[in-house]
Design a protein around this motif. Structure first.
Motif, mmCIF file in Angstrom:
data_model
loop_
_atom_site.group_PDB
_atom_site.id
_atom_site.type_symbol
_atom_site.label_atom_id
_atom_site.label_comp_id
_atom_site.label_asym_id
_atom_site.label_seq_id
_atom_site.Cartn_x
_atom_site.Cartn_y
_atom_site.Cartn_z
ATOM 1 N N ARG A 50 0.774 -1.088 -0.133
ATOM 2 C CA ARG A 50 -0.027 0.000 -0.085
ATOM 3 C C ARG A 50 0.768 1.374 -0.031
ATOM 4 O O ARG A 50 0.556 2.556 -0.582
ATOM 5 C CB ARG A 50 -0.909 -0.180 1.273
ATOM 6 C CG ARG A 50 -2.123 -0.907 1.143
ATOM 7 C CD ARG A 50 -2.816 -0.965 2.352
ATOM 8 N NE ARG A 50 -3.656 -2.293 2.004
ATOM 9 C CZ ARG A 50 -5.198 -2.095 1.838
ATOM 10 N NH1 ARG A 50 -5.479 -0.686 1.743
ATOM 11 N NH2 ARG A 50 -5.951 -3.121 1.876
ATOM 12 N N SER A 53 2.079 1.618 -3.544
ATOM 13 C CA SER A 53 0.867 2.050 -4.415
ATOM 14 C C SER A 53 0.592 3.332 -4.401
ATOM 15 O O SER A 53 -0.309 3.980 -4.873
ATOM 16 C CB SER A 53 -0.244 1.081 -4.507
ATOM 17 O OG SER A 53 -0.822 0.982 -3.091
ATOM 18 N N PHE A 83 -0.449 -2.540 -10.004
ATOM 19 C CA PHE A 83 -0.796 -3.239 -8.561
ATOM 20 C C PHE A 83 -2.051 -3.980 -8.412
ATOM 21 O O PHE A 83 -2.865 -3.716 -9.330
ATOM 22 C CB PHE A 83 -0.990 -2.047 -7.867
ATOM 23 C CG PHE A 83 0.230 -1.160 -7.503
ATOM 24 C CD1 PHE A 83 1.275 -1.563 -6.586
ATOM 25 C CD2 PHE A 83 0.118 0.091 -8.220
ATOM 26 C CE1 PHE A 83 2.352 -0.569 -6.371
ATOM 27 C CE2 PHE A 83 1.532 0.918 -7.981
ATOM 28 C CZ PHE A 83 2.486 0.556 -7.035
ATOM 29 N N ILE A 85 -3.827 -5.174 -5.213
ATOM 30 C CA ILE A 85 -3.509 -5.259 -3.951
ATOM 31 C C ILE A 85 -4.627 -5.901 -3.055
ATOM 32 O O ILE A 85 -5.878 -5.693 -3.346
ATOM 33 C CB ILE A 85 -3.697 -3.735 -3.484
ATOM 34 C CG1 ILE A 85 -2.951 -2.647 -4.056
ATOM 35 C CG2 ILE A 85 -3.450 -3.457 -1.724
ATOM 36 C CD1 ILE A 85 -1.490 -2.939 -3.714
ATOM 37 N N GLU A 86 -4.180 -6.757 -2.672
ATOM 38 C CA GLU A 86 -5.029 -7.910 -1.690
ATOM 39 C C GLU A 86 -6.283 -8.708 -2.719
ATOM 40 O O GLU A 86 -5.759 -8.558 -3.808
ATOM 41 C CB GLU A 86 -5.846 -7.251 -0.676
ATOM 42 C CG GLU A 86 -4.898 -7.015 0.602
ATOM 43 C CD GLU A 86 -5.328 -6.617 1.899
ATOM 44 O OE1 GLU A 86 -6.652 -6.514 2.072
ATOM 45 O OE2 GLU A 86 -4.487 -6.147 2.541
ATOM 46 N N ASN A 87 -7.321 -8.555 -2.035
ATOM 47 C CA ASN A 87 -8.213 -9.379 -3.004
ATOM 48 C C ASN A 87 -9.083 -8.483 -4.108
ATOM 49 O O ASN A 87 -9.025 -7.242 -3.693
ATOM 50 C CB ASN A 87 -9.423 -9.956 -2.264
ATOM 51 C CG ASN A 87 -10.117 -9.001 -1.211
ATOM 52 O OD1 ASN A 87 -9.344 -8.081 -0.836
ATOM 53 N ND2 ASN A 87 -11.509 -9.266 -0.934
ATOM 54 N N PRO A 88 -9.300 -8.909 -5.307
ATOM 55 C CA PRO A 88 -9.684 -8.089 -6.261
ATOM 56 C C PRO A 88 -10.942 -7.349 -6.021
ATOM 57 O O PRO A 88 -11.865 -8.057 -5.772
ATOM 58 C CB PRO A 88 -9.744 -8.792 -7.537
ATOM 59 C CG PRO A 88 -9.861 -10.354 -7.052
ATOM 60 C CD PRO A 88 -9.343 -10.224 -5.634
ATOM 61 N N THR A 89 -11.024 -6.213 -6.065
ATOM 62 C CA THR A 89 -12.357 -5.455 -5.880
ATOM 63 C C THR A 89 -12.649 -4.548 -7.167
ATOM 64 O O THR A 89 -11.809 -3.674 -7.618
ATOM 65 C CB THR A 89 -12.537 -4.451 -4.598
ATOM 66 O OG1 THR A 89 -11.259 -3.715 -4.702
ATOM 67 C CG2 THR A 89 -12.324 -5.266 -3.354
ATOM 68 N N PHE A 90 -14.021 -4.818 -7.590
ATOM 69 C CA PHE A 90 -14.265 -4.032 -8.755
ATOM 70 C C PHE A 90 -15.719 -3.324 -8.712
ATOM 71 O O PHE A 90 -16.314 -3.681 -7.656
ATOM 72 C CB PHE A 90 -14.263 -4.850 -9.961
ATOM 73 C CG PHE A 90 -12.879 -5.405 -10.427
ATOM 74 C CD1 PHE A 90 -12.209 -4.590 -11.222
ATOM 75 C CD2 PHE A 90 -12.256 -6.685 -9.959
ATOM 76 C CE1 PHE A 90 -10.617 -5.160 -11.629
ATOM 77 C CE2 PHE A 90 -11.185 -7.047 -10.284
ATOM 78 C CZ PHE A 90 -10.323 -6.439 -11.235
#
Lengths: 292, 279
Positions: A50, A53, A83, A85-90
């Protein structure tokens, strides 16, 4: 900073209240490497991602990218980086194509690159389905697609195999190796040790925010062949073992003998006569030991 | 770049069902109210005539599209903050809670521009919603009840000519929109510090309620305080129907709302730019 170092971190510190999430962490990421960022949960891997990024702004220390200070050249740095970063969020109510369109507009890349990256991660046929209808593995692949959308030099993938089934992990590792072959430097954070051996050329291990190991995979494998034997008759033990031509002496001090060998501990003890007093035989701490 | 960011935000809200809640509610509610006014018009007229029958002799009907719109604004204006904050409440906090900022803020774009694009969308939504509210109320009312002189109470019964009525409604739209933009700014600010989209709505509506209570309760301290609070101007659309129009009140309204808006946006930008995204 070595000639082939792409990124260098100097004394990076991040605190959350009284907790030090990163405690004076310094290391370099070589160019064209697959760099493993290892550590158990809560070790500071995601915090580090983080910071890189730009999601975490308040931290101390210095980070250099191609010898340029990242804080002073953040736009340039972020243009060269992708990047996950962690689980993908869309935006789940939008399609994969629409999600990537949003990001393409602000990443100065052509709309044509959307179809290309979707094809690269095998999502082209599902490009116009809502992301909310995607499986976790598909979302993870879409996460890779958004990271490579603007063709960055370096990719930061935070636990890319998290939540994937064995087949998904295999696919993801194949994708990562494929990207590396295309000349990308990749920094992967993970706590799955099998991934490390399959993927990484260099690794660091973080534990409770501290850097406890920074080593190339080659050196690590070499180190895993090192065995430490302690006993009153260390000199005699050395004589027996070197005679067998299966062990190479590294050091001998007082009652401590350090050797390099391909044999396991049991086989070594078989080589020694029973009359010789041995206090302990142990391997140098390996990746799993360091992880514990 | 800002136009791409605004377009992105537009795309994000246009595909969300909650964006349309306010429009749907207004779309359903207004014909009901107009129908009720038409149906109960005689009773309404009797109430008005009853108060003034000693002094005036009435010919014709007071009930028309303009009066119906005036009543609709009076009834619904205090509820508009609920609807105008639907988008503002979620626009930043929703991205924290869903984690989508992890994608968006790791791009080479200054955070100030991202927040500005969101603000433009919030303001656009508020203006369009208020415009829709008043123009739709006018349209339905005029179609249903026709036009005529607008009778309002201001220092007695005041009749505004048919020609004048539309301009008055336009000024009412401007004044009420200025207040509603300030309400949206408050909600937008709370959205930047909240990790869910319910908290900004609750805090904003609570603030409006408390402010409205302050403007109603006849206590000297509150009366001194009230002119400096934006919540005291929620009903100030009424001044558009005074004769003459009190422009000094409208200018004060704009000044007070502007100051509060600057405060809310200053806090929002300051917080957002320095915030660590850890979710």
């Amino acid at each position: 900073m070595k000639n082939n170092d792409l990124i260098k971190l100097n004394h990076v510190i991040k605190t959350f209240g009284k907790t030090r999430a990163l405690d004076n962490v310094s290391f370099s990421i070589p160019e064209n490497s697959i760099f493993g960022l290892l550590g158990p949960n809560g070790s500071g891997k995601s915090t580090l991602m983080r910071i890189l990024s730009g999601l975490i702004i308040n931290w101390k220390g210095e980070i250099f990218f191609k010898n340029k200070n990242v804080t002073l050249n953040q736009k340039y740095f972020l243009q060269q980086c992708g990047f996950l970063i962690e689980n993908p969020t869309f935006y789940e109510y939008l399609s994969a194509h629409q999600n990537l369109s949003l990001l393409a507009r602000i990443s100065n890349c052509s709309p044509n690159s959307i179809d290309k990256v979707l094809a690269d991660v095998n999502l082209i046929e599902d490009a116009h389905r809502k992301v909310g209808d995607y499986s976790y593995g598909m979302k993870q692949r879409l996460g890779i697609a958004q990271a490579i959308l603007h063709d960055p030099d370096i990719l930061f993938l935070d636990e890319p195999n998290n939540g994937l089934d064995p087949l998904g992990i295999k696919e993801m590792n194949k994708t990562i190796l494929g990207l590396h072959k295309k000349g990308k430097t990749i920094c992967v954070s993970t706590h799955i040790l099998n991934d490390v051996e399959e993927l990484c050329s260099d690794i660091i291990i973080l534990k409770e925010g501290k850097l406890i190991l920074n080593i190339s995979m080659e050196d690590l494998l070499d180190k895993s062949r090192v065995i430490v034997i302690k006993g009153k008759d260390a000199r005699l033990i050395e004589k027996y073992l070197t005679q067998s031509n299966t062990c190479k002496l590294i050091s001998l001090e007082h009652e401590k003998l350090v050797i390099k060998t391909n044999l396991d501990i049991h086989s070594i003890s078989q080589l020694l006569p029973k009359k010789i007093s041995v206090r302990s035989i142990a391997k140098e701490p390996n990746l799993t030991d360091l992880f514990k | 770049m800002i136009k791409f960011l605004v377009y992105n935000e537009f795309q994000k809200i246009i595909y969300r069902k909650r964006t349309y809640i306010g429009f749907i509610l207004i779309g359903i509610l207004i014909p009901f109210i107009v129908g009720a006014i038409d149906n109960g018009g005689n009773m309404l007229e009797k109430t008005i005539y009853g108060q003034l029958s000693d002094s005036f002799f009435f010919v014709g009907s007071l009930i028309n599209g303009y009066l119906a719109t005036y009543i609709i604004i009076a009834v619904l204006i205090t509820h508009m903050p609920f609807l105008s904050t639907i988008v503002a409440a979620d626009i930043v906090s929703g991205e924290y809670s869903k984690g989508t900022f992890r994608l968006y803020l790791s791009r080479p774009i200054p955070r100030s521009k991202i927040l500005l694009s969101k603000l433009i969308i919030v303001y656009g939504y508020t203006i369009i919603l208020m415009g829709f509210f008043i123009s739709y109320a006018l349209l339905i009312s005029i179609i249903w009840l026709g036009t005529g002189e607008l009778a309002v109470f201001h220092m007695g019964l005041l009749f505004l000519s048919e020609d004048d009525a539309l301009i008055r409604f336009f000024i009412a739209f401007l004044t009420s929109t200025v207040v509603m933009l300030t309400v949206s700014s408050l909600c937008f600010f709370i959205s930047t510090i909240s990790k869910n989209s319910v908290t900004p709505i609750i805090i904003t509506i609570s603030t409006v309620f408390v402010g409205t209570a302050i403007s109603i309760i006849p206590i000297e301290f509150f009366e001194i305080l009230n002119p400096y609070l934006f919540t005291g101007y929620i009903n100030s659309y009424l001044s558009a129907f005074h004769d003459p129009i009190p422009f000094d009140t409208i200018i004060r309204l704009i000044a007070v709302c502007f100051i509060w808006t600057v405060i809310f946006l200053g806090l929002a930008f300051n917080h957002f730019i320095k915030k660590d995204i850890t979710d």
